[in-house]
Design an enzyme around this catalytic site. Structure first.
Site, short mmCIF file in Angstrom:
data_model
loop_
_atom_site.label_atom_id
_atom_site.label_comp_id
_atom_site.label_asym_id
_atom_site.label_seq_id
_atom_site.Cartn_x
_atom_site.Cartn_y
_atom_site.Cartn_z
N ARG A 141 0.90 -1.42 -0.19
CA ARG A 141 -0.14 0.09 -0.04
C ARG A 141 0.89 1.44 -0.08
NH1 ARG A 141 -4.89 1.14 4.27
NH2 ARG A 141 -3.19 1.18 5.80
N ASP A 162 -3.87 3.29 13.79
CA ASP A 162 -3.09 3.66 12.68
C ASP A 162 -3.49 5.41 12.62
OD1 ASP A 162 -5.14 3.53 11.03
OD2 ASP A 162 -4.25 2.11 9.99
#
Length: 540
Positions: free
Chosen positions: A169, A453
């Site tokens: 990603r 996150d």
């Protein structure tokens, strides 16, 4: 300042790192420069379009499926490209940053897929950007090991056939990389992450029987997916691998993208693998886009917005139906629990919740799901094994019973939970603790037994902002005000100081994190992304 070679079009504005020459080769940087020159102007136009669309939502307080792409949705004949063997079974995916220990543990975890994250689970220090690339190269060449300096424990890769397949990603379109300059301009972080990884590993992965596979974050429209598709076409020609080798899974983690799922798959159809249903970023996007839409868009505490909330269920069921109609994988959300080594009672309750969540996803037709910790892999695996058996996926479940209307996706007021005072306290606590770790270069952080996150910080600060601007009154009679947020934040700083000790507190970035959270939570001018002002303060 250092440059890779006198003739290089790229300036590397950073102190040299060990082994950086293996990643920042003149050839790799020339490829990144070509991506930048060809595609950054289009990226700039798409970011401007985001602002225009947000202004339209502010004016109308609604969204709908696009009339101009109705023919694509109505055409039942098109499908995405068939899945490569390495991506056909995705029943459990583990997520995490690309530090050396995590690289080994994730590949060894027993999950089918590892989302190797240069985005929300990674603070974009230059060291993290470069060493993350090195760690993946070392993993593919089996030149990776790790010994924990604290415990002395050693880590090494299992046999190739036992390793997870990597889906990498890159950063979202909105972020630049300040350490790489082309023609005096910062290169988009997406092109740095994608470009370096693709250039070094595309052929290597093909030789291993896999391929360059990507998760695409923060996508807001099918036009942004079209840009990625054009990048893939160019990149495959550039390095001389067959068209269609790249596969991309798009995170449907913005409310605008939820209305364009079919169009996004259509734009990427030769390179599409699937769609993923996120949670925190999706809620953050709802707050961001409908922040001036009045009381009916005010979200309750984040933990009260489960995937069974009516508007979240509409989103996930539409995603499964859309993916399977087009032959793509539907990947479910995150199980973020971090098992405790000291409290089995906590683990038991959490594991039961994880199992119920994964059972629901498998029962709804998802082909796989995310976990944040290796201990959760067997739990998620059992849920999907029970439904899939020997089948690699359940794309044959077309979910034609699903009928989601445009209004269903934004029916936030269908959830009866309300914001609470403890919810405000939690948002402040988690926001400060996460931002402090991020400023130290950590993107994946265990807070209160959950792996958090950057999306966590985004929903935390967004909820503080929304509740204050909506004049929310909590169950204890207190009203959401800037003064209340400041008081809670000051109390949290003192609690942290008492918890970790004066020396550790002084060595951290606690005051800085406190100030940054309050800046983005209280400023009348809502920042599009917390990570934009935070990146200005990130050292390294």
């Amino acid at each position: 300042m250092s440059a890779p070679a006198p003739s290089s079009p790229v300036v590397v504005d950073a102190e040299p790192l060990p082994r950086q020459e293996e990643v920042l080769t003149a050839e790799a940087l020339a490829f990144v420069a070509e991506l930048h020159r060809r595609f950054t102007p289009r990226r700039a136009g798409l970011l401007a379009r985001r602002a225009e669309r947000r202004a339209e939502i502010a004016r109308t307080s609604t969204l709908d499926f696009l009339p101009e792409t109705a023919a694509i949705r109505a055409d039942d004949s098109w499908k995405v490209a068939p899945s490569p063997a390495a991506l056909n079974d995705r029943r459990v995916e583990i997520t995490g940053p690309t530090d050396r220990k995590m690289t080994i543990n994730a590949l060894n975890s027993g999950a089918k897929i590892w989302l190797a994250d240069f985005e929300d689970a990674s603070a974009p220090t230059w060291e993290n950007v470069v060493t993350g690339q090195l760690n993946l190269i070392d993993a593919y060449t089996r030149a990776i090991d790790f010994t924990d300096p604290n415990s002395g424990k050693s880590y090494a890769l299992k046999a190739d056939e036992e390793l997870a397949t990597v889906v990498m990603r890159p950063r979202g379109w909105h972020l630049n990389e300040r350490h790489l300059l082309v023609d005096g301009e910062q290169v988009p972080g997406a092109f740095v992450d994608f470009g370096l990884y693709f250039f070094h590993n595309a052929q290597r992965l093909l030789d291993l029987g896999k391929g360059p596979y990507f998760y695409l974050p923060k996508t807001e429209s099918h036009l942004e997916a079209r840009l990625w598709n054009d990048v893939f076409v160019f990149a495959q020609d550039y390095v001389g691998i067959p068209q269609g080798t790249v596969r991309a899974t798009v995170l449907i983690e913005t409310i605008t993208a939820a209305y364009e799922m079919e169009e996004i798959l259509y734009e990427l159809r030769d390179h599409a693998s699937g769609l993923n249903a996120g949670r925190w970023d999706y809620l953050f996007s709802i707050v961001k886009n409908f922040r001036d839409g009045g009381p009916r868009f005010v979200l309750p505490d984040r933990n009260a917005v489960t995937m069974t909330a009516p508007f979240m269920r509409a989103y996930t069921e539409l995603l499964v139906r859309t993916c399977h109609k087009r032959g793509a994988h539907a990947i479910g959300g995150m199980a973020a629990f971090i098992p405790s080594r000291r409290d089995e009672a906590v683990n038991k309750v959490a594991f039961e919740k994880v199992k119920a969540d994964k059972d629901r996803e498998a029962g709804d037709g998802f082909d796989g799901s995310w976990v944040a910790h290796p201990d959760l892999v067997p739990i998620a695996l059992a849920s999907f094994d029970a439904v899939l058996g020997e089948k690699p996926n359940q794309k044959d479940r077309l979910r034609e019973d699903v009928d989601v209307k445009a209004a269903d996706l934004i029916a936030v007021d269908s959830l009866h939970a309300k914001p609470t005072y403890p919810g405000l306290v939690n948002a402040v606590q988690v926001g400060i603790r996460y931002i402090e770790a991020w400023l130290r270069g950590l993107g994946a952080v265990a807070i209160f037994n959950l792996m958090e996150d950057a999306a966590t910080a985004e929903i935390s600060r967004s909820q503080i902002w929304q509740w204050i601007n909506a004049d929310v009154e909590f169950e204890n009679g207190e009203k959401a005000t800037p003064e209340l947020a400041r008081r809670i934040a000051a109390e949290e700083l003192e609690n942290i100081r008492a918890e970790i000790g004066a020396d550790a507190f002084a060595a951290g970035h606690w005051q800085q994190a406190h100030d940054l959270l309050l800046e983005v939570a209280l400023d009348a001018d809502y920042a599009d992304f917390l990570t934009l002002p935070a990146y200005e303060q990130l050292k390294g």
